[in-house]
Design a protein around this motif. Structure first.
Motif, PDB file in Angstrom:
ATOM      1  N   THR A 116      37.020  37.236  30.684  1.00  0.00           N
ATOM      2  CA  THR A 116      37.630  37.535  30.869  1.00  0.00           C
ATOM      3  C   THR A 116      39.782  36.319  31.323  1.00  0.00           C
ATOM      4  O   THR A 116      40.400  36.421  30.257  1.00  0.00           O
ATOM      5  CB  THR A 116      38.225  38.491  32.070  1.00  0.00           C
ATOM      6  OG1 THR A 116      37.422  39.766  31.493  1.00  0.00           O
ATOM      7  CG2 THR A 116      39.111  39.347  31.850  1.00  0.00           C
ATOM      8  N   LEU A 123      44.587  42.752  30.135  1.00  0.00           N
ATOM      9  CA  LEU A 123      43.844  41.292  30.689  1.00  0.00           C
ATOM     10  C   LEU A 123      43.637  41.409  32.189  1.00  0.00           C
ATOM     11  O   LEU A 123      43.011  41.135  33.090  1.00  0.00           O
ATOM     12  CB  LEU A 123      44.823  39.747  29.626  1.00  0.00           C
ATOM     13  CG  LEU A 123      43.595  39.843  28.466  1.00  0.00           C
ATOM     14  CD1 LEU A 123      44.366  38.820  27.632  1.00  0.00           C
ATOM     15  CD2 LEU A 123      42.221  39.240  28.057  1.00  0.00           C
ATOM     16  N   ALA A 150      42.483  34.972  28.954  1.00  0.00           N
ATOM     17  CA  ALA A 150      43.623  35.467  28.675  1.00  0.00           C
ATOM     18  C   ALA A 150      44.777  34.265  28.969  1.00  0.00           C
ATOM     19  O   ALA A 150      45.194  34.510  28.753  1.00  0.00           O
ATOM     20  CB  ALA A 150      42.580  36.217  30.420  1.00  0.00           C
TER      21      ALA A 150
END
Length: 176
Positions: A67, A163, A71
């Protein structure tokens, strides 16, 4: 012809989602489903994991790593995209300039998030999500972008919001 493109896109998304579910073990898929259902776009969330997980049984830290890394990558690409649009902005320059300033904040926060992850400072990642949300809030989408029927920043902001939500959800899972 247009209908075929729409059908192709739909089938591609469905295939990616199906492959993602097939590659993850049951417990991991359950965790991914819990995470993604708490976001505003479960398909995008699932695609992030489907396209970036390298193991069928990732830990919560692996999910957070995917993640924060995605991002940072997406925010850097968005900042570059805005910079490119600014070259031909014309009358819409002020709106795009605000988005450029916003995504400078967003990109800095996501870059710091990767640094905190690498240092094992998972709680610090959670503190950065407010900066990202504030940055996205600065990037209004009530202007036209030359060459686009729909302002592409609407989609970019939505992805960023997903995100941020993913980082918050997984960050709490890892920190607790």
């Amino acid at each position: 012809m247009k209908m075929y493109r729409i059908l192709l896109v739909f089938l591609s998304i469905t295939l990616v989602y199906s492959v993602a579910e097939a590659l993850l073990d049951g417990k991991t898929q359950q965790s991914v489903n819990v995470i993604c259902k708490k976001t505003i776009d479960t398909k995008f969330c699932n695609e992030v994991f489907a396209n970036n997980l390298t193991t069928s049984s990732p830990s919560k830290k692996d999910l957070l790593n995917v993640t924060v890394t995605e991002a940072e990558r997406i925010s850097a690409n968005t900042y570059f995209f805005i910079s490119t649009l600014l070259r031909d902005a014309g009358d819409e320059r002020s709106g795009l300039q605000k988005c450029a300033e916003a995504y400078e904040i967003v990109n800095t926060a996501f870059t710091e998030g990767v640094s905190f992850f690498n240092q094992g400072l998972y709680g610090e990642i959670l503190k950065l999500t407010g900066n990202v949300s504030n940055g996205v809030g600065i990037c209004k989408t009530d202007f036209n972008v030359p060459g686009y029927h729909i302002n592409p920043m609407i989609e970019k902001n939505r992805e960023t919001e997903v995100l941020v939500a993913m980082e918050k959800i997984i960050g709490h899972m890892v920190s607790s």
